[in-house]
Design a protein around this motif. Sequence first.
Motif, PDB file in Angstrom:
ATOM      1  N   THR A   6     -11.508 105.297  22.552  1.00 47.79           N
ATOM      2  CA  THR A   6     -10.602 106.317  23.071  1.00 47.79           C
ATOM      3  C   THR A   6     -10.810 106.451  24.576  1.00 47.79           C
ATOM      4  O   THR A   6     -11.936 106.594  25.028  1.00 47.79           O
ATOM      5  N   GLY A   9     -10.575 111.568  28.509  1.00 48.13           N
ATOM      6  CA  GLY A   9      -9.555 112.599  28.645  1.00 48.13           C
ATOM      7  C   GLY A   9      -8.565 112.650  27.499  1.00 48.13           C
ATOM      8  O   GLY A   9      -7.640 113.442  27.525  1.00 48.13           O
ATOM      9  N   GLN A  10      -8.738 111.796  26.479  1.00 49.71           N
ATOM     10  CA  GLN A  10      -7.831 111.770  25.336  1.00 49.71           C
ATOM     11  C   GLN A  10      -8.550 112.267  24.084  1.00 49.71           C
ATOM     12  O   GLN A  10      -9.726 112.003  23.890  1.00 49.71           O
ATOM     13  N   CYS A  11      -7.814 112.966  23.230  1.00 52.90           N
ATOM     14  CA  CYS A  11      -8.359 113.423  21.953  1.00 52.90           C
ATOM     15  C   CYS A  11      -8.498 112.211  21.028  1.00 52.90           C
ATOM     16  O   CYS A  11      -7.534 111.454  20.865  1.00 52.90           O
ATOM     17  N   CYS A  14      -5.808 112.280  18.172  1.00 54.47           N
ATOM     18  CA  CYS A  14      -4.457 112.020  18.685  1.00 54.47           C
ATOM     19  C   CYS A  14      -4.300 110.546  19.030  1.00 54.47           C
ATOM     20  O   CYS A  14      -3.289 109.928  18.709  1.00 54.47           O
ATOM     21  N   TRP A  15      -5.289 109.979  19.699  1.00 54.52           N
ATOM     22  CA  TRP A  15      -5.227 108.584  20.116  1.00 54.52           C
ATOM     23  C   TRP A  15      -5.145 107.662  18.905  1.00 54.52           C
ATOM     24  O   TRP A  15      -4.340 106.732  18.859  1.00 54.52           O
ATOM     25  N   HIS A  19      -1.899 105.208  17.873  1.00 51.84           N
ATOM     26  CA  HIS A  19      -2.033 103.771  18.090  1.00 51.84           C
ATOM     27  C   HIS A  19      -2.457 102.974  16.868  1.00 51.84           C
ATOM     28  O   HIS A  19      -2.628 101.764  16.964  1.00 51.84           O
ATOM     29  N   HIS A  39      -2.224 119.367  14.575  1.00 53.75           N
ATOM     30  CA  HIS A  39      -2.453 119.176  16.008  1.00 53.75           C
ATOM     31  C   HIS A  39      -1.304 119.737  16.824  1.00 53.75           C
ATOM     32  O   HIS A  39      -1.517 120.349  17.867  1.00 53.75           O
ATOM     33  N   CYS A  44      -5.541 120.497  19.883  1.00 50.14           N
ATOM     34  CA  CYS A  44      -6.629 119.581  19.542  1.00 50.14           C
ATOM     35  C   CYS A  44      -7.910 120.371  19.258  1.00 50.14           C
ATOM     36  O   CYS A  44      -8.285 121.234  20.042  1.00 50.14           O
ATOM     37  N   VAL A  48     -12.241 117.717  24.792  1.00 49.37           N
ATOM     38  CA  VAL A  48     -11.965 116.410  25.369  1.00 49.37           C
ATOM     39  C   VAL A  48     -12.586 116.334  26.752  1.00 49.37           C
ATOM     40  O   VAL A  48     -12.245 117.127  27.627  1.00 49.37           O
ATOM     41  N   LYS A  50     -13.098 115.321  30.443  1.00 48.65           N
ATOM     42  CA  LYS A  50     -12.176 114.904  31.505  1.00 48.65           C
ATOM     43  C   LYS A  50     -12.819 113.759  32.300  1.00 48.65           C
ATOM     44  O   LYS A  50     -14.032 113.590  32.310  1.00 48.65           O
ATOM     45  N   THR A  51     -11.992 112.996  32.947  1.00 48.86           N
ATOM     46  CA  THR A  51     -12.516 111.915  33.793  1.00 48.86           C
ATOM     47  C   THR A  51     -13.181 112.528  35.026  1.00 48.86           C
ATOM     48  O   THR A  51     -12.780 113.598  35.497  1.00 48.86           O
TER      49      THR A  51
END
Length: 56
Positions: A6, A9-11, A14-15, A19, A39, A44, A48, A50-51
Amino acid sequence: MAASQTPPGQCPQCWEHAHNPRIHRKLKAREDCKPCLDHMNNGCPYLVPKTASKWW
């Protein structure tokens, strides 16, 4: 094909649901995925990360 990891920054849920087509393959026509609906309605459940900021 699902990504191996993943992105930051992505759940993760969800990811994976976005996909990985195998997750929704078992659903019938016009049947909604309960985790996806949860969701959408509640947000979420994961914190998550963050970058890292590269401004400084």
